[in-house]
Design an enzyme around this catalytic site. Structure first.
Site: not given
Length: 725
Positions: A98, A266
């Site tokens: 992020h 993920h």
């Protein structure tokens, strides 16, 4: 009287501050040009000593020691924010992702290179929920290594170390990022009405993901990429795939890199959807002082990892969320999936009839098992035919996935650092990657004065020399340190064909300069800049002064093979107020576009002012336009632009075409000059007029020339990172 404050309200402080957002002059006078973006990282905000050099400091850093200390933190679970399965790998990877994920190719802004996630708005974006905790966990390492270890480096290193710890052979890591010390509030993150407003507010058509307004890349304000629940929160993997493709392409990622990042991102960690989703408070900027800078307080959090709340989705993607393996693709393709609501009420996908051995151990109590989950973007990897084909190849060849992901992760976390001259440390890969815009070292051993003499003796005009050097250098973006004069890519595709570079004029100038460079053994890049300096010196001499323009040798010449032509398309100048050029009407004023370019070039408002005034009188306008050439001595570096803009013997009026302006003699009504709004703003804006008045004052002619030369040299050397080391 006892001297106490007796005014209404009692408190002498202007609540909200004199410079609060609601008190900015633009609130009251919306036509005011806001120059704040040029000064958002002013030296007054920097707490470091004036002689502090981060590039020098970082060279002495114990690189391996930092890596090892971050590695130890991964399994040092804190009672105030316990790690999932006792391992912070997923949290640190999300932090790095992020920090880097706000980067967008369109203007190079965002990204991890400055540590901007520490400040608003990114610090309090909903998508960054609880990353404030990750930074606090890393604080002991930052504190230990001090100034030489920037937050910007540490935030990205954390995820890289985590992947390595969990079994991925990482591609490498570079230190060298330098922190900023305040928010980038003047960057266009979108004009949505609220956080997480519907995608409709930032696209022309929801059905067309590519209609997202430039330079944005995320589908919602407050998100890094796309809504994990689906477009506008409605599960539909086929539609989400379009937004995933659009978002990652605006970060210069192709479909293979996008799929690898989605799968690899993920493969580890989990999403968090605590029981009290509706009661979670806002980010750090919304909190009371007693929160100590923490945000997203969750009354349902009881000190256990399995009750934390972040996105509202709840669960892990694989059966072994702290190991790098092929489990993500194993589960994605093994089962059929159905959309369901998480315990916090968010849409997610869960497998139908899953075998117990494929279930996920609880993040706090391993004896409890849960279904794995997928987001809508994950399901897009299965539904979209292009992504599915790529993922099937990854599934059959895990080594291919690991190698592709490792390189894509490195690109994600390093793209906004610019060329390898900005890379430090023992983990820097030796390979030159095309997205790093590689440039070979240039020759420094040639006779500069002899080259200058040959240029001066040519038939090239002052305007040709100056305009060509400017066009070569103006592509530089301080946001991601791309572009600039080094490499002389102005002579390569696509730059040689850009309309703003006047291809025919450019070709004529290069036909003169290239033989001079070849004869001297100098790079074309050096000679283009040197030619601009010669032009400036000629203009100075014509004005009756004698000042030499500084020059540094050593630029190199890039080749077509070193140039990712497609990625350079975003650097094309669709407008350049310094040369009074605008390709077409973008619905944005010429002066706002000038401001944007000045900020990307790293210029102050004063530097922007002196450059515009000087380039106008030199005659460097696009296509030889006379707009803003407020002088009868074109080609001389005089203060005539500023003399005219402040002269009350002139009045301004809108031209017949409605898009430009004329300056008329007040006494005779005779039109003396023509102008654009990028010219007249230096008389209409109070701040810019103040700067203009400085140069219009008697006795400041030499100051003007000196300031112009300094600002010119700054632009010409903006990409010379080798001079900063």
């Amino acid at each position: 009287m006892d001297g106490s404050n007796t005014s209404k309200g009692g408190c002498p402080v202007m609540h909200g501050g004199n410079t609060g957002i609601g008190n900015h002059p633009a609130k009251w006078w919306p036509k005011t040009l806001n120059l704040d973006i040029l000064h958002q990282h002013d030296v007054k905000t920097n707490p470091m000593d004036s002689d502090y050099n981060h590039r020098e400091a970082v060279k002495a850093l114990d690189f391996q020691g930092v890596w090892d200390d971050v590695d130890k933190l991964l399994t040092d679970s804190q009672v105030w924010w316990p790690a999932d399965w006792g391992h912070y790998g997923g949290l640190f990877i999300r932090l790095s992702w992020h920090a880097a994920g706000s980067y967008r190719l369109g203007d190079g802004r965002g990204g991890a290179a400055t540590g901007n996630i520490r400040f608003e708005p990114l610090n309090s974006w909903p998508d960054n929920a609880s990353l404030d905790k990750a930074r606090r966990i890393l604080w002991p390492v930052k504190k230990k290594y001090g100034n030489a270890l920037s937050w910007a480096d540490l935030l990205v290193l954390a995820g890289t170390v985590a992947y390595s710890n969990m079994g991925l052979e990482v591609y490498g890591f570079a230190f060298g990022r330098e922190d900023i010390w305040g928010p980038e509030i003047d960057i266009n993150w979108g004009h949505d009405s609220e956080m997480l407003a519907p995608t409709d507010e930032r696209v022309e058509s929801v059905e067309d993901a590519t209609s997202l307004y430039n330079p944005l890349s995320a589908s919602h304000m407050g998100l890094i990429y796309v809504n994990p629940e689906g477009v506008n929160g409605n599960p539909n993997p086929a539609e989400t795939a379009k937004y995933v493709r659009m978002t990652f392409s605006r970060m210069a990622m192709d479909d293979v890199e996008t799929a690898a990042l989605t799968v690899g991102g993920h493969t580890v960690g989990k999403a968090h959807g605590g029981l009290a989703a509706d009661e979670v408070t806002g980010g750090p900027a919304d909190g009371d002082v007693i929160n100590a800078g923490f945000g997203w307080s969750d009354p349902g959090f009881d000190g256990n990892a399995n009750t934390a709340h972040t996105s509202g989705l709840e669960g892990a993607w694989t059966s072994n969320p702290t190991q790098w393996d092929n489990g993500y693709l194993d589960l994605l393709f093994k089962y059929e999936w159905e959309s369901k609501k998480s315990r916090a009420g968010a849409w997610q996908w869960e497998p139908i009839d899953i075998a117990e051995e494929d279930m996920v151990p609880d993040a706090t109590d391993p004896s409890i098992k849960h279904n794995p989950i997928m987001t809508d973007a994950d399901m897009a990897m299965k539904v979209d035919p292009v992504y599915r084909e790529i993922c099937e190849k990854f599934h059959k060849d895990p080594a291919y996935l690991s190698e592709t992901f490792a390189k894509a992760w490195f690109k994600l976390t390093h793209r906004d650092m610019g060329p390898k001259a900005n890379y430090y440390g023992p983990f820097v890969p030796k390979e030159d990657l095309i997205w790093q815009d590689p440039i070979p070292a240039g020759n420094t051993d040639y006779d500069v004065n002899a080259v200058k003499a040959q240029i001066a003796a040519s038939d090239l005009s002052v305007a040709d020399l100056v305009a060509t050097a400017w066009d070569s250098a103006r592509t530089y973006r301080a946001s991601d340190m791309r572009g600039g004069a080094n490499g002389a890519r102005i002579r390569l595709a696509p730059q040689k064909d850009w309309a703003g570079n006047e291809p025919q004029r450019l070709a004529n100038v290069l036909s003169v300069l290239e033989p001079i460079a070849a004869k001297a053994g100098a790079s074309i890049a050096d000679v283009i800049v040197l030619a601009g300096n010669v032009g400036v010196e000629k203009a100075i001499k014509a004005a009756g002064h004698s000042i030499e323009v500084p020059f540094e040798t050593g630029r190199g010449d890039a080749t077509d093979e070193m140039t990712d032509a497609d990625s350079f398309s975003v650097l094309e100048p669709v407008a350049d107020g310094f040369r009074n050029y605008m390709q077409s009407d973008f619905g944005t004023s010429a002066e706002e576009l000038l401001l944007d370019r000045a900020q990307l070039l790293g210029l102050t408002a004063a530097e922007m002012t002196v450059l515009v005034g000087g380039l106008r009188v030199i005659g460097a306008n696009f296509g030889g336009s006379k707009h803003g050439v407020f002088t009868q001595r074109e080609g001389q570096l005089t203060t005539d632009f500023f003399d005219t803009i402040t002269d009350m013997d002139y009045k301004w009026a809108t031209a017949a075409d409605g898009g430009t302006y004329v300056l008329k003699d007040r006494a005779t009504d005779e039109v003396k000059y023509t102008a654009t709004s990028a010219d007249l703003v230096f008389g209409s804006n109070s701040i810019l007029r103040a700067f203009s008045e400085v140069y219009a004052q008697n006795g400041n002619e030499t100051k003007f020339i000196r300031d112009f030369v300094a600002a010119w040299t700054k632009v010409m050397n903006a990409d010379r990172f080798d001079l900063l080391a």
